[in-house]
Design a protein around this motif. Structure first.
Motif, PDB file in Angstrom:
ATOM      1  N   GLY A   1       8.935   1.745  -5.849  1.00 52.83           N
ATOM      2  CA  GLY A   1       9.280   2.667  -4.780  1.00 52.83           C
ATOM      3  C   GLY A   1       8.337   2.673  -3.602  1.00 52.83           C
ATOM      4  O   GLY A   1       8.497   3.494  -2.689  1.00 52.83           O
ATOM      5  N   THR A   2       7.352   1.774  -3.558  1.00 51.46           N
ATOM      6  CA  THR A   2       6.397   1.781  -2.443  1.00 51.46           C
ATOM      7  C   THR A   2       6.913   1.039  -1.217  1.00 51.46           C
ATOM      8  O   THR A   2       6.298   1.153  -0.154  1.00 51.46           O
TER       9      THR A   2
ATOM     10  N   LEU B   1       5.555 -14.520  -4.728  1.00 51.58           N
ATOM     11  CA  LEU B   1       5.768 -13.712  -5.923  1.00 51.58           C
ATOM     12  C   LEU B   1       5.694 -12.239  -5.537  1.00 51.58           C
ATOM     13  O   LEU B   1       4.706 -11.791  -4.957  1.00 51.58           O
ATOM     14  N   ILE B   2       6.730 -11.500  -5.869  1.00 51.60           N
ATOM     15  CA  ILE B   2       6.799 -10.079  -5.540  1.00 51.60           C
ATOM     16  C   ILE B   2       7.012  -9.310  -6.833  1.00 51.60           C
ATOM     17  O   ILE B   2       7.905  -9.645  -7.622  1.00 51.60           O
ATOM     18  N   GLY B   3       6.189  -8.309  -7.065  1.00 47.63           N
ATOM     19  CA  GLY B   3       6.354  -7.601  -8.320  1.00 47.63           C
ATOM     20  C   GLY B   3       5.565  -6.311  -8.390  1.00 47.63           C
ATOM     21  O   GLY B   3       4.830  -5.948  -7.470  1.00 47.63           O
ATOM     22  N   GLN B   4       5.720  -5.640  -9.498  1.00 49.52           N
ATOM     23  CA  GLN B   4       4.999  -4.407  -9.770  1.00 49.52           C
ATOM     24  C   GLN B   4       3.554  -4.740 -10.173  1.00 49.52           C
ATOM     25  O   GLN B   4       3.223  -5.903 -10.397  1.00 49.52           O
ATOM     26  N   PRO B   5       2.680  -3.743 -10.264  1.00 50.54           N
ATOM     27  CA  PRO B   5       1.266  -4.027 -10.556  1.00 50.54           C
ATOM     28  C   PRO B   5       1.046  -4.826 -11.834  1.00 50.54           C
ATOM     29  O   PRO B   5       0.023  -5.502 -11.964  1.00 50.54           O
TER      30      PRO B   5
ATOM     31  N   LEU C   1       1.750   5.737   0.670  1.00 50.15           N
ATOM     32  CA  LEU C   1       1.417   6.308   1.966  1.00 50.15           C
ATOM     33  C   LEU C   1       0.360   7.391   1.818  1.00 50.15           C
ATOM     34  O   LEU C   1       0.333   8.117   0.813  1.00 50.15           O
ATOM     35  N   ASN C   2      -0.522   7.499   2.809  1.00 49.10           N
ATOM     36  CA  ASN C   2      -1.445   8.623   2.808  1.00 49.10           C
ATOM     37  C   ASN C   2      -0.741   9.847   3.394  1.00 49.10           C
ATOM     38  O   ASN C   2       0.440   9.784   3.761  1.00 49.10           O
ATOM     39  N   LEU C   3      -1.453  10.961   3.507  1.00 50.60           N
ATOM     40  CA  LEU C   3      -0.822  12.204   3.942  1.00 50.60           C
ATOM     41  C   LEU C   3      -0.268  12.087   5.357  1.00 50.60           C
ATOM     42  O   LEU C   3       0.880  12.508   5.622  1.00 50.60           O
ATOM     43  N   ASN C   4      -1.031  11.516   6.277  1.00 54.11           N
ATOM     44  CA  ASN C   4      -0.551  11.380   7.653  1.00 54.11           C
ATOM     45  C   ASN C   4       0.673  10.477   7.727  1.00 54.11           C
ATOM     46  O   ASN C   4       1.629  10.754   8.465  1.00 54.11           O
ATOM     47  N   GLU C   5       0.649   9.389   6.937  1.00 54.06           N
ATOM     48  CA  GLU C   5       1.802   8.481   6.934  1.00 54.06           C
ATOM     49  C   GLU C   5       3.021   9.150   6.301  1.00 54.06           C
ATOM     50  O   GLU C   5       4.157   8.910   6.736  1.00 54.06           O
ATOM     51  N   THR C   6       2.794   9.988   5.315  1.00 55.15           N
ATOM     52  CA  THR C   6       3.908  10.719   4.707  1.00 55.15           C
ATOM     53  C   THR C   6       4.564  11.640   5.728  1.00 55.15           C
ATOM     54  O   THR C   6       5.796  11.710   5.823  1.00 55.15           O
TER      55      THR C   6
ATOM     56  N   ILE D   1       4.637   7.790  -2.588  1.00 57.67           N
ATOM     57  CA  ILE D   1       5.643   6.748  -2.838  1.00 57.67           C
ATOM     58  C   ILE D   1       6.922   7.110  -2.095  1.00 57.67           C
ATOM     59  O   ILE D   1       7.522   8.165  -2.354  1.00 57.67           O
ATOM     60  N   PRO D   2       7.364   6.267  -1.157  1.00 54.41           N
ATOM     61  CA  PRO D   2       8.510   6.619  -0.304  1.00 54.41           C
ATOM     62  C   PRO D   2       9.758   7.034  -1.073  1.00 54.41           C
ATOM     63  O   PRO D   2      10.450   7.979  -0.677  1.00 54.41           O
ATOM     64  N   ARG D   3      10.064   6.351  -2.160  1.00 53.85           N
ATOM     65  CA  ARG D   3      11.294   6.693  -2.887  1.00 53.85           C
ATOM     66  C   ARG D   3      11.227   8.116  -3.434  1.00 53.85           C
ATOM     67  O   ARG D   3      12.208   8.868  -3.394  1.00 53.85           O
ATOM     68  N   LEU D   4      10.047   8.495  -3.939  1.00 53.85           N
ATOM     69  CA  LEU D   4       9.897   9.859  -4.453  1.00 53.85           C
ATOM     70  C   LEU D   4       9.864  10.885  -3.324  1.00 53.85           C
ATOM     71  O   LEU D   4      10.336  12.008  -3.484  1.00 53.85           O
ATOM     72  N   ILE D   5       9.297  10.495  -2.190  1.00 55.98           N
ATOM     73  CA  ILE D   5       9.334  11.370  -1.015  1.00 55.98           C
ATOM     74  C   ILE D   5      10.782  11.688  -0.661  1.00 55.98           C
ATOM     75  O   ILE D   5      11.142  12.834  -0.348  1.00 55.98           O
TER      76      ILE D   5
END
Length: 558
Positions: free
Chosen positions: A53-54, A162-166, A193-198, A231-235
Motif C-alpha cells: 500500500g505504499t 524487481l518490485i516487491g514487498q520488504p 508518507l510523513n505527516l506533512n506528506e499525508t 501508508i496511502p492505501r490505509l489513509i
C-alpha cells in the motif's frame, strides 16, 4: 453516499488506481528516479521495495509512461512460476515464438539470446519487470541472474527490475543469492508518507474530487497518519470511513473524534498500523513479556559465565532459547581461545553461518534498538532512523576510526565487506579489555580489533538521545530549552552555576570549547550531536555504553 453532501464530483478516497488522483510525493519521485537511472545504467538489476500500500504500483505506472520508444518490456505480474514457466512467460510478453509444450531451458535461453542480440543491433533496450518479486523461489532467482550473463563487451543485453514487498530484501540476503545481490545497480525502499506528506496527500485528493476548502482538521489528519503509518492505501480507507461518519453526523468538517471512531471500523481493534496511542501499550507489553526471560537468562549467565555478566546486564529482545544461547557461548569460547587464521571471507562465513546476510543493516538495527530497550521489527516498521524518532532517539552515521568510536562510547552498527561475501552489517555491543563483543544476526562473537580491521573500513551507525528542543549547531547568543539543558549539564559535571540558565553566554561557550578539546572534538564552542553524546556520557548513567563498567538498561536514556 456522501459526495453530494460535501460537494464532491467523485469519491476522493477510492482505492482503485485512478490516474487522476496520482500523487507523487518526494519519496515516490526519488523511487522513480532510481528506477530510471537503473534502466539507463547499462544493465543489471534494479530493485524497488516497499510495504503493502505504499505506492509501488503508482511508481511503476509512472515508469511505464516514461519509457522511451526504444524499450521492449516484459512485465510479469504473477511470479509464482518455475524456471521453465518464467522463460515461457518472458517469450510470450516479448512476442518470441516457441514450440508448444517446450520444456527445455536451453531452448528458451537460445531464443532469448537471439532476440536480445537482435534488439541490441537495432539499438533497442530490453527490460524485464517482475512485480511481487518476493514470491520468487531461490531457483528462479538464480535463473534470472543467469539471464544477465547475456551481454556484449560493454553492455548487458537484459535489464531487470524487481518490485516487491520488504520480504524481497530478506530473500536477496540469502547466502546463495549473494551473486545476484551484488549485481543490483540501483535499489530503493519506498517508505510511508510523513505527516506533512499525508496532509498534502489528503488535500490533493480532495482537490481532484472537486473540493477547494479545508475539510479535515489538522488533529484529524495527525490521527489518520498515526493510525495508517503513512501508508496511502490505509489513509484512503480511514479517510473514506471518516467522511461517512461526518456525513452521518451532518458535520461539515472531519474532526479527530470522528477519525478515532472510524479507525477500528476499518482496521479492527487489534490493527498493527502505527499509532501514538498504542506506543505506551507496546512498551508495557515488551517489559512484561520479557521480564521472566530476563530473570532466567540473568541467572544462567551469572552462574555459568560470571565474566560476561560484568559487562552486560541486559538481554537482547532477539535472544533465542536458553539451550541455544549456551551452545553459542561454547562456540564463542572456542573462538576466543583459538587463534583465528581464517581469511576475511572465511571469517565472515563464521559470523553468519546459515543465516540470511544482513545486507541492508535492518537486523543489526533490531539488535542495536534492543540495547536501548526498544523492540524493532524490520520490514514491519519504518526505516530505523525514522523509527528511532518515535523514542526521542536520533541516528548518527558516518566514518570513524577505533579511537573515535571508543570516545563516543556507544554500541553501534558497523558495515563490513569482503571480496567474495560482499557488504554486510553487524552490531558492536561492548568492549571487554582488548576484545570486541559483536553480534551478527543471532550469533555473538568476541575477537580482537586487529583481526577485525581488514573487514571494516570505518562506516558506522549509532543511536543517541536528543535533549528536548535540540537544534543542531546551537551557539553563542542562542536561547531556549536546549541551552538550559546544556547549563544543567555544566552544573552536573563541574558544579558551575551559570545564570541566566537559558542563554548561551560567553561563559557557556568557553566551557564547551574546553570540554570539546578534552574529548577529542572540534573545539568550536558549538553544540552539535557529538558534543551531546559526549555530555550524556558524563551526566546520564542509564544509557548503553561500550566500555566495561558502563550501565546497560532496558529503560534507555532518560
Amino acid at each position: 453516499m456522501y459526495n453530494d453532501f460535501f460537494g464532491f464530483k467523485s469519491s476522493p478516497f477510492t482505492i482503485a488506481p485512478d490516474p487522476r488522483f496520482l500523487f507523487m510525493s518526494e519519496r515516490h519521485r526519488d523511487a522513480l528516479a532510481h528506477l530510471l537511472y537503473g534502466i539507463g545504467s547499462g544493465g543489471g538489476f534494479v530493485m524497488l521495495t516497499g510495504e503493502v500500500g505504499t505506492g509501488k504500483t503508482t511508481v511503476c505506472r509512472c515508469l511505464l509512461e516514461q519509457l522511451s520508444s526504444d524499450v521492449r518490456l516484459a512485465y510479469i505480474l504473477n511470479p509464482k512460476l518455475d524456471a521453465i514457466e518464467l522463460m515461457a512467460t518472458m517469450c510470450d510478453e516479448l512476442g518470441i515464438q516457441y514450440e508448444q509444450g517446450e520444456r527445455s531451458l536451453k531452448a528458451f535461453t537460445d531464443l532469448l539470446r537471439d532476440y536480445l542480440l537482435k534488439n541490441h543491433e537495432q539499438g533497442l533496450n530490453t527490460v524485464l519487470m517482475i512485480d511481487e518479486a518476493q514470491n520468487l523461489s531461490v531457483e528462479v532467482m538464480e535463473q534470472i541472474r543467469l539471464l544477465t550473463n547475456l551481454e556484449t563487451n560493454d553492455k548487458k543485453l537484459l535489464q531487470i527490475i524487481l518490485i516487491g514487498q520488504p520480504e524481497l530484501q530478506e530473500l536477496l540476503a540469502k547466502k546463495e543469492l549473494r551473486q545476484l545481490a551484488q549485481r543490483i545497480t540501483a535499489r530503493y525502499h519506498l517508505r510511508p508518507l510523513n505527516l506533512n506528506e499525508t496532509a498534502s496527500y489528503i488535500g490533493h485528493r480532495l482537490r481532484i474530487a472537486g473540493l477547494q476548502r479545508p475539510l479535515f482538521k489538522s488533529s484529524a489528519i495527525k490521527r489518520i497518519h498515526q493510525a495508517s503509518g503513512g501508508i496511502p492505501r490505509l489513509i484512503n480507507v480511514i479517510s473514506d470511513r471518516a467522511l461517512l461518519g461526518a456525513f452521518v453526523e451532518k458535520k461539515n468538517t472531519v474532526t479527530e473524534p470522528i477519525v478515532k471512531r472510524a479507525i477500528p471500523e476499518v482496521l479492527g481493534d487489534s490493527h498493527t498500523a502505527v499509532n501514538q496511542a498504542s506506543k505506551n501499550h507496546k512498551l508495557v507489553w515488551f517489559g512484561v513479556s520479557f521480564a521472566i526471560l530476563l530473570t532466567v537468562a540473568a541467572y544462567i549467565v551469572i552462574t555459568q559465565y560470571p565474566q560476561s555478566i560484568k559487562k552486560e546486564t541486559m538481554v537482547d529482545s532477539t535472544a533465542q532459547p536458553i539451550q541455544k544461547a549456551l551452545d553459542d557461548s561454547r562456540i564463542n569460547n572456542k573462538l576466543k581461545n583459538e587463534p583465528l587464521t581464517k581469511s576475511n571471507d572465511e571469517l565472515a562465513q563464521e559470523f553468519w553461518g546459515d543465516q540470511s546476510w544482513d545486507r541492508e543493516g535492518l537486523r543489526s538495527a533490531r539488535n542495536l534498538f534492543a540495547l536501548w530497550g526498544v523492540s524493532y521489527y524490520p520490514y514491519q516498521a519504518s526505516e530505523p532512523c525514522d523509527f528511532a524518532l518515535d523514542y526521542n532517539l536520533s541516528c548518527d552515521d558516518g566514518t570513524a576510526d577505533w579511537d573515535y568510536i571508543k570516545q563516543l562510547n556507544r554500541p553501534l552498527n558497523l558495515k563490513f565487506s569482503t571480496q567474495e561475501s560482499g557488504s554486510f552489517w553487524g552490531t558492536l555491543k561492548a568492549i571487554e579489555g582488548n576484545k570486541l563483543v559483536l553480534q551478527f544476526g543471532d550469533h555473538e562473537v568476541r575477537m580482537t580489533q586487529e583481526k577485525l580491521n581488514p573487514l571494516w573500513q570505518g562506516e558506522y551507525r549509532l543511536f543517541w538521545k536528543m535533549p528536548d528542543g535540540f537544534i543542531e549547531h546551537t551557539k553563542y547568543g542562542d536561547t531556549g530549552p536546549v541551552v538550559r539543558w546544556l547549563t544543567d549539564a555544566i552544573y552536573t559535571i563541574d558544579n558551575v552555576d551559570i545564570s541566566p540558565a537559558d542563554r548561551f553566554s560567553k561563559k557557556v561557550e568557553d566551557w564547551l570549547m574546553l570540554f570539546q578539546m578534552e574529548n577529542g572534538l572540534v573545539a568550536d564552542g558549538i553544540l552539535g550531536k557529538h558534543s551531546v553524546i559526549m555530555l550524556n556520557n558524563n551526566v546520564v548513567t542509564n544509557i548503553p555504553k561500550l566500555e566495561k563498567g558502563s550501565v546497560m538498561t532496558q529503560q534507555g536514556e532518560q
